[in-house]
Design a protein around this motif. Structure first.
Motif: not given
Length: 329
Positions: A72-91
């Motif tokens: 589930v964690a590796k599924s595309r929808p979840v990965q997109i959400l995690m990726g968006l969280m990464c951008v905010f964490q970068i900031w």
């Protein structure tokens, strides 16, 4: 680097644990932890610290214990959400480095250059052997963090004295921090580099010895809890302007460990090529977008993260039950 890589391959568990603690720390762990202890008191702080310490431990205990959860964690929808969280964490972590260094003799302009330079360095650094390099740099920076925070706290206690912290039990503060403790305890499930460590250990692409990742995450949580003990000790004293530079460097090191992991996290979730493009866009847009209020979106996402994690658990459970039903029929 070759000697370090050889040591890592022989006994990777300690390196994983240090990297896990460093990745979870984030720019706010020192400042927020100190503020909670000094303003809300010891009991709300203990709840906050408990949630932070349990986070990596809970991940280690459950990530591979719940069937289909990793899928589930590796599924595309979840990965997109995690990726968006990464951008905010970068900031968030770029902001943390900038704000701490700009208040010192380094000044705003040079602090901004340092933030951009560090970010660009890690993007390029992770183009090869990304997982090993992320683990190795986290390990080095976290050793420095332990040494620097110990010196900072002891020096401040000797020069500034020791001051009391409230031990009052105020139910509103306890209730709010109890919920915070719960949400923090499940926060690591939205960290792509943690899932990648599990895959990396299974695949051994660099020839590292396979290890018990459950123990690595448990030890990582305990190592982070050990760091929080220094944060609590520091809350019993005050930091004079004389140590502003040391404090700025300390918080920046903590932030860099998380920043580098989230720069790598976008590469994990979106693939190296797209991940690099997203990283470059995030770094370039930092000073332009953050003042426009995007951090409000981050706050909202952080608040609903627990529900996204619980949805992952539910999806894994439904998937497993569906498979069992199909197998019976």
């Amino acid at each position: 680097m070759k000697t370090l890589q050889a040591k890592f391959k022989r006994n990777p568990q300690f390196y994983y644990s240090m990297s896990i603690a460093a990745t979870w720390a984030g720019a706010g762990s020192f400042i927020v932890g100190t503020r909670i202890a000094q303003t809300a008191g010891i009991f709300p702080w203990l709840l906050w610290a408990l949630g932070n310490t349990l986070c990596c431990i809970v991940f280690g205990l459950l990530a591979d214990s719940i069937p289909r959860l990793r899928a589930v964690a590796k599924s595309r929808p979840v990965q997109i959400l995690m990726g968006l969280m990464c951008v905010f964490q970068i900031w968030v972590n770029m902001n943390g480095i900038y704000e701490m260094l700009s208040l010192t003799v380094i000044g705003e302009t040079l602090s901004r250059v340092i933030v951009y330079g560090v970010s660009a360095f890690f993007i390029l650094f992770y183009l090869k052997k990304a997982t090993f390099r992320n683990v190795a740099t986290d390990n080095f920076s976290w050793l420095l963090v332990y040494g620097m925070i110990a010196v900072l706290v002891v020096f401040s206690m000797v020069t500034q004295g020791i001051h009391p912290i409230s031990t009052a039990i105020e139910l509103p503060a306890i209730k709010s921090n109890a919920w915070l403790c719960f949400t923090l305890a499940f926060g690591a499930f939205f960290y792509p580099t943690f899932w990648e460590l599990l895959d990396y250990n299974d695949g051994n692409e660099d020839g590292a010895e396979k290890t018990d990742m459950r123990k690595a995450f448990i030890h990582g949580g305990l190592l982070f809890g050990f760091y929080l003990m220094f944060v609590l000790a520091g809350a019993f004293t005050t930091y004079s302007p004389a140590v502003d530079l040391l404090k700025g460097i300390l918080v920046s090191l903590v932030a860099v460990s998380s920043l580098s992991s989230f720069l790598y996290g976008t590469m994990v979730n979106f693939g190296k090529k797209i991940g690099v493009v997203i990283d470059l866009a995030a770094v370039a847009g930092w000073q332009l977008l953050v003042p426009m209020g995007v951090m409000g979106v981050w706050t909202l996402m952080q608040n609903v993260r627990i529900w996204m994690v619980l949805a992952m658990f539910a999806a894994a459970l439904i998937w497993r039950l569906t498979e069992s039903k199909e197998a019976r029929t």
